[in-house]
Design a protein around this motif. Structure first.
Motif, PDB file in Angstrom:
ATOM      1  N   UNK A 118       0.805  -1.221   0.000  1.00  0.00           N
ATOM      2  CA  UNK A 118       0.000   0.000   0.000  1.00  0.00           C
ATOM      3  C   UNK A 118       0.840   1.275   0.000  1.00  0.00           C
ATOM      4  N   UNK A 119       2.151   1.136  -0.003  1.00  0.00           N
ATOM      5  CA  UNK A 119       3.021   2.323  -0.029  1.00  0.00           C
ATOM      6  C   UNK A 119       2.904   3.007  -1.386  1.00  0.00           C
ATOM      7  N   UNK A 120       2.640   4.326  -1.398  1.00  0.00           N
ATOM      8  CA  UNK A 120       2.526   5.033  -2.677  1.00  0.00           C
ATOM      9  C   UNK A 120       3.903   5.270  -3.299  1.00  0.00           C
ATOM     10  N   UNK A 121       3.973   5.434  -4.609  1.00  0.00           N
ATOM     11  CA  UNK A 121       5.263   5.715  -5.248  1.00  0.00           C
ATOM     12  C   UNK A 121       5.768   7.111  -4.852  1.00  0.00           C
ATOM     13  N   UNK A 122       7.077   7.355  -4.924  1.00  0.00           N
ATOM     14  CA  UNK A 122       7.629   8.639  -4.471  1.00  0.00           C
ATOM     15  C   UNK A 122       7.120   9.835  -5.267  1.00  0.00           C
ATOM     16  N   UNK A 123       6.694   9.626  -6.489  1.00  0.00           N
ATOM     17  CA  UNK A 123       6.178  10.741  -7.291  1.00  0.00           C
ATOM     18  C   UNK A 123       4.734  11.092  -6.941  1.00  0.00           C
ATOM     19  N   UNK A 124       4.105  10.279  -6.091  1.00  0.00           N
ATOM     20  CA  UNK A 124       2.730  10.520  -5.670  1.00  0.00           C
ATOM     21  C   UNK A 124       2.653  11.748  -4.758  1.00  0.00           C
TER      22      UNK A 124
END
Length: 180
Positions: A118-124
């Motif tokens: 569930x971790x969002x990508x860094x560009x999110x």
């Protein structure tokens, strides 16, 4: 009375079994605990609201049904007694579930933040704020004393979380590539 109790248990035990399995699987998913508890409470309430054990018992007593050959003829008073068993039993079960989990549920749910899926990508847009509320909940729980040492540990935990989110992303990437 006995057969009526069996019908009550026939409806309630599967709900409790399903809730129990949430905690018995090989890997406990902390994100599923709160929904599982809410689902169990809703299912128990549905059983009471719809009077499912009494309905099924009456259906099974009808001609050419499961219990027809037993020639049981319960009175309306006996069905009322069954209902008087059902209502407090379910009420007590729900109260017991709430008593055991209400105070621990926020902390248990906060552990879901460690799920790499569930971790969002860094560009999110949400990446910088991801998990901060969960980590704050955990910090309050584990470092709840009001002294300088606990305040420092809370700050350390929050600082470590910033770096740890990138570790989660690496684990997520490794997992998607088929690595352990």
């Amino acid at each position: 009375k006995f057969v009526g109790c069996v019908y009550i248990l026939k409806h309630i035990l599967p709900v409790l079994s399903q809730l129990s399995k949430t905690f018995q699987r090989g890997c406990v998913n902390f994100g599923h605990i709160s929904p599982a508890i809410n689902h169990a409470n809703d299912k128990l309430q549905d059983i009471v609201d719809e009077r499912l054990p009494m309905k099924q018992f009456k259906q099974d007593l009808e001609a050419e049904s499961k219990l027809a050959t037993l020639e049981l003829t319960p009175t309306e008073f006996q069905f009322q007694q069954q209902e008087q068993l059902l209502l407090p039993y379910v009420s007590s079960l729900k109260a017991n579930i709430d008593q055991h989990f209400s105070s621990a549920l926020p902390v248990l749910s906060a552990f879901a933040v460690f799920d790499v899926r569930i971790a969002p990508p860094p560009e999110s847009v949400n990446f910088k704020e991801y998990g901060l509320k969960h980590i704050e909940t955990l910090a309050k729980y584990f470092y709840n004393k009001f002294n300088l040492s606990c305040e420092v540990k809370k700050q350390q935990l929050q600082a470590e979380w910033g770096k740890f989110t990138f570790d989660l992303l690496e684990w997520k990437k490794s997992r998607s590539q088929g690595c352990c």
